[in-house]
Design an enzyme around this catalytic site. Sequence first.
Site, short mmCIF file in Angstrom:
data_model
loop_
_atom_site.label_atom_id
_atom_site.label_comp_id
_atom_site.label_asym_id
_atom_site.label_seq_id
_atom_site.Cartn_x
_atom_site.Cartn_y
_atom_site.Cartn_z
N ASN A 110 64.76 92.40 8.07
CA ASN A 110 64.29 92.26 9.45
C ASN A 110 62.69 91.90 9.50
O ASN A 110 62.42 91.38 10.25
CB ASN A 110 64.90 93.41 10.49
CG ASN A 110 66.29 93.49 10.72
OD1 ASN A 110 67.10 92.79 10.15
ND2 ASN A 110 66.56 94.42 11.23
N HIS A 156 48.56 54.92 40.45
CA HIS A 156 49.74 54.40 40.99
C HIS A 156 50.47 53.29 40.44
O HIS A 156 51.19 52.48 41.32
CB HIS A 156 49.72 54.27 42.75
CG HIS A 156 49.12 55.27 43.41
ND1 HIS A 156 49.60 56.58 43.99
CD2 HIS A 156 47.72 55.71 43.80
CE1 HIS A 156 48.92 57.29 44.51
NE2 HIS A 156 47.72 56.74 44.33
N SER A 277 65.22 41.82 17.66
CA SER A 277 66.46 41.93 18.39
C SER A 277 67.48 41.11 17.39
O SER A 277 67.24 40.09 16.70
CB SER A 277 66.47 41.21 19.59
OG SER A 277 67.70 41.01 19.99
N LYS A 283 62.56 37.99 20.64
CA LYS A 283 61.97 39.44 20.79
C LYS A 283 61.12 39.77 19.77
O LYS A 283 61.60 39.75 18.76
CB LYS A 283 63.29 40.20 21.28
CG LYS A 283 63.74 40.03 22.46
CD LYS A 283 63.26 40.40 23.59
CE LYS A 283 63.02 41.71 23.84
NZ LYS A 283 64.33 42.45 24.15
N ASN A 285 60.16 43.88 19.71
CA ASN A 285 60.36 45.18 20.49
C ASN A 285 59.22 46.31 19.93
O ASN A 285 59.12 46.43 18.53
CB ASN A 285 61.76 45.76 20.32
CG ASN A 285 62.74 44.60 21.20
OD1 ASN A 285 62.29 43.84 21.95
ND2 ASN A 285 63.78 44.62 20.45
N GLU A 290 58.68 53.47 21.47
CA GLU A 290 60.04 54.12 22.27
C GLU A 290 60.44 55.23 21.67
O GLU A 290 60.72 56.29 22.34
CB GLU A 290 60.90 52.89 22.47
CG GLU A 290 60.52 51.75 23.38
CD GLU A 290 61.49 50.63 23.01
OE1 GLU A 290 62.67 50.86 23.60
OE2 GLU A 290 61.05 49.71 22.49
#
Length: 474
Positions: A110, A156, A277, A283, A285, A290
């Site tokens: 422990n 915003h 892609s 494409k 990416n 991400e």
Amino acid sequence: MAQQWSERFAKPLDVLVAEFNASISFDQRLAEEDIAGSIAHARMLGRQGIVPEPEIRLIVRGLEAIREEIRAGTFQFRLDREDIHFNIEAALTERIGPIAGKLHTGRSRNDQVALDMRLFVRSAIDGVRRALRVMIQALLERAEEHTRTVLPGYTHMQRAQPIILAHHLLAYGEMFRRDYGRLGDAYHRLDESPLGSGALAGTTFPLDRAYVAHELGFSRITRNSLDAVSDRDFALEFLAALAVLSVHLSRLAEELVLWSSQEFRFVIFDDAYATGSSMMPQKKNPDTAELVRGKTGRIIGHLVSLLVVLKGLPLAYNKDLQEDKEALFDAYDTAIACLRILEGIMRTLIFQPERMREATRAGDLTATDLADYLAARSIPFREAHGMVSRAVRYAEEHNCLLEDIPLVQLQELLGFPDEHLLDMLNIDQAVARRNVPGGTSPLQVEYALLEARAWLTQEQSAGGITSSAFPEDR
Ligand code: ARG
């Protein structure tokens, strides 16, 4: 084989139970920490005359040989030996015989595991801080290239006021410096040795706890044995710091995903950090960014897991605590990987200053400057705001920008005959006017860069927070 812990059990564990109970598949990662702790404990047993010195030498040499085997990758970790502690003890017994059994004098698994975890988190903190320094360095280098590059600042997600790209990058530098500090704070609370707490109540042997602490590079010993064997706050604090860090990484990653979109075109990912892609030939990416964003969920999840594991635990040690390890290891590995990837993205990213300037021009981002100018000429700011709003509406109705309105027309719209009105709309001047400390003017940004450089240089020369030779580089 009989169980490691005692001969009072008449039959071996059910196979499923053995597997369920064992932690060796993941806690073998604590081998270095476990052996370092055992060597320090053994030396102390010898010094205190609890175990004869010649036997201690045998034990220490045996542990060192096992460590070599583990480093060489030839050590056989066995599931029937449950965890890292029993695996090493059993291997030591095979090597040096029953004397090995003296190593566990005055110690329990422990306090042993509490120590191993503290040692691990300590070096993990160092590892993350090192990766953060490299990340901050990359941010500073890119910021230094862009102390004059303007882009729209957003609130915003609407274009708000022009800012300097370096200022934007340094905002992330601030977040990472706070992460760095948080990890340092966590380290200072973690910096105590739990060895000597035994199973829960201390031990009957006259241990020199301070000596062990010193050997292992800790500043202090824990004050309460019950707390010491059941406390995982240091792991929680580390995970919490990683969770906040991962949120910062995710925000930066998200911004880069947005900026690389056709809608923004503020950045182009280096080919080495983007993917194609399988269907759409055109494409490119930003998968890397991400994934950094996505992995945040994992790290936050690990923090929540451990919080939940701990929330119902009575004192002192409970086996639930074994669940701390996988969460911690994975959060650490994930954070390091995300830092490295995002740092690479940052270093290789191709910024598009012309596109940024173009976006800054569109949208009357200097309207505030015009209102400020009027306000500085004793028109109440609220009123100035209204006057400029009317001019903005006029420009919108005429499908042009504020700066395209001829001066006479603007003077008339504002009811303010002043020849400097159009100067207020110049983007570079607008940026330069935000010359308050912490603001975006190129001058302030230069100051901020100098300050950040000085901080980084100091942290780099200070190196890790642990001065002792242990733990090794992870
Ligand atoms: N493998 C255990 C853990 O990770 C070690 C401590 C076990 N102690 C015990 N009394 N069962 O927590």
